[in-house]
Design a protein around this motif. Sequence first.
Motif, short mmCIF file in Angstrom:
data_model
loop_
_atom_site.label_atom_id
_atom_site.label_comp_id
_atom_site.label_asym_id
_atom_site.label_seq_id
_atom_site.Cartn_x
_atom_site.Cartn_y
_atom_site.Cartn_z
N LYS A 1 0.98 -1.18 -0.16
CA LYS A 1 0.03 -0.01 0.06
C LYS A 1 0.90 1.19 0.01
O LYS A 1 0.70 2.22 -0.61
CB LYS A 1 -0.76 0.07 1.19
CG LYS A 1 -2.05 -1.14 1.20
CD LYS A 1 -3.05 -0.75 -0.06
CE LYS A 1 -3.78 -2.06 -0.06
NZ LYS A 1 -4.69 -2.25 -1.55
N THR A 2 1.91 1.32 0.87
CA THR A 2 2.82 2.42 0.82
C THR A 2 3.61 2.66 -0.60
O THR A 2 3.67 3.65 -1.10
CB THR A 2 3.96 2.12 1.87
OG1 THR A 2 3.40 2.04 3.08
CG2 THR A 2 4.83 3.14 1.87
N GLY A 3 3.97 1.42 -1.09
CA GLY A 3 4.43 1.55 -2.42
C GLY A 3 3.45 2.23 -3.49
O GLY A 3 3.99 2.60 -4.36
N GLU A 4 2.30 1.81 -3.61
CA GLU A 4 1.22 2.26 -4.30
C GLU A 4 1.35 3.70 -4.23
O GLU A 4 0.99 4.46 -5.23
CB GLU A 4 -0.02 1.44 -4.20
CG GLU A 4 0.01 0.09 -4.83
CD GLU A 4 -1.14 -0.68 -4.59
OE1 GLU A 4 -2.19 -0.13 -3.81
OE2 GLU A 4 -1.12 -1.85 -4.84
N ALA A 5 1.29 4.19 -3.03
CA ALA A 5 0.92 5.69 -2.81
C ALA A 5 2.10 6.39 -3.26
O ALA A 5 2.11 7.63 -3.88
CB ALA A 5 0.76 5.89 -1.26
N VAL A 6 3.31 5.81 -2.99
CA VAL A 6 4.54 6.20 -3.62
C VAL A 6 4.61 6.57 -4.99
O VAL A 6 4.89 7.38 -5.85
CB VAL A 6 5.72 5.84 -3.07
CG1 VAL A 6 7.22 6.18 -3.74
CG2 VAL A 6 6.11 5.94 -1.49
N ALA A 7 4.02 5.40 -5.69
CA ALA A 7 3.91 5.24 -7.25
C ALA A 7 3.15 6.27 -7.70
O ALA A 7 3.25 6.90 -8.64
CB ALA A 7 3.58 3.85 -7.80
N ALA A 8 1.98 6.33 -7.10
CA ALA A 8 0.91 7.29 -7.83
C ALA A 8 1.71 8.91 -7.53
O ALA A 8 1.30 9.63 -8.67
CB ALA A 8 -0.44 7.31 -6.62
N LYS A 9 2.08 9.19 -6.42
CA LYS A 9 2.64 10.48 -6.34
C LYS A 9 3.90 10.86 -7.33
O LYS A 9 3.96 11.79 -7.98
CB LYS A 9 3.32 10.46 -4.83
CG LYS A 9 3.89 11.98 -4.59
CD LYS A 9 4.53 12.13 -3.13
CE LYS A 9 4.82 13.73 -3.01
NZ LYS A 9 6.11 13.83 -2.93
N PHE A 10 4.83 9.66 -7.41
CA PHE A 10 5.70 9.59 -8.61
C PHE A 10 5.01 10.20 -9.96
O PHE A 10 5.50 10.93 -10.50
CB PHE A 10 6.27 8.48 -8.51
CG PHE A 10 7.35 8.11 -9.60
CD1 PHE A 10 8.63 8.65 -9.51
CD2 PHE A 10 7.22 7.48 -10.73
CE1 PHE A 10 9.48 8.71 -10.59
CE2 PHE A 10 8.03 7.41 -12.04
CZ PHE A 10 9.32 8.02 -11.68
N LEU A 11 4.18 9.25 -10.27
CA LEU A 11 3.44 9.55 -11.30
C LEU A 11 2.70 10.89 -11.65
O LEU A 11 2.93 11.42 -12.83
CB LEU A 11 2.49 8.22 -11.71
CG LEU A 11 3.20 6.94 -11.90
CD1 LEU A 11 2.09 5.88 -12.12
CD2 LEU A 11 3.98 6.88 -13.15
N GLU A 12 1.99 11.33 -10.71
CA GLU A 12 1.35 12.60 -10.85
C GLU A 12 2.42 13.55 -10.93
O GLU A 12 2.11 14.59 -11.68
CB GLU A 12 0.68 12.79 -9.48
CG GLU A 12 -0.75 12.07 -9.50
CD GLU A 12 -1.21 12.17 -7.93
OE1 GLU A 12 -2.50 11.89 -7.85
OE2 GLU A 12 -0.65 12.35 -6.92
#
Length: 120
Positions: free
Chosen positions: A9-20
């Motif tokens: 879940k933490t990785g998904e949040a980091v990935a979303a921020k990175f992509l945004e």
Amino acid sequence: MADHNELGKTGEAVAAKFLEEKGFDIIERNWRYKQKELDLIARHKNYFVVIEVKTRTTDGWENPKEAITPGKIRFIVEATEAYIMEYDIEEEVRFDVVTLIPNGADWKIEHIEEAFHPTL
């Protein structure tokens, strides 16, 4: 929640921020289809992008991108087709993978655009 679920879940949040930060518009997180889910769904430029996020504590055993098996790809494609039909998506579809490995207080992130193509 188990530690590996928290890491995911933490990785998904980091990935979303990175992509945004790269200009992606995240439109769905953890979209459920049958018993599984698509991690991130986004729009970027003229593409409808489905992003599989793989987070690992280390790449010593298996690099995160190696966890994208043919069976996982079949599921992602099937779920994407269901989403496209349900929401009448007309953009060209792209499948990306984001891999993450913690690196101290930071993350080692790899974004693979067009990581795979659906088989016909």
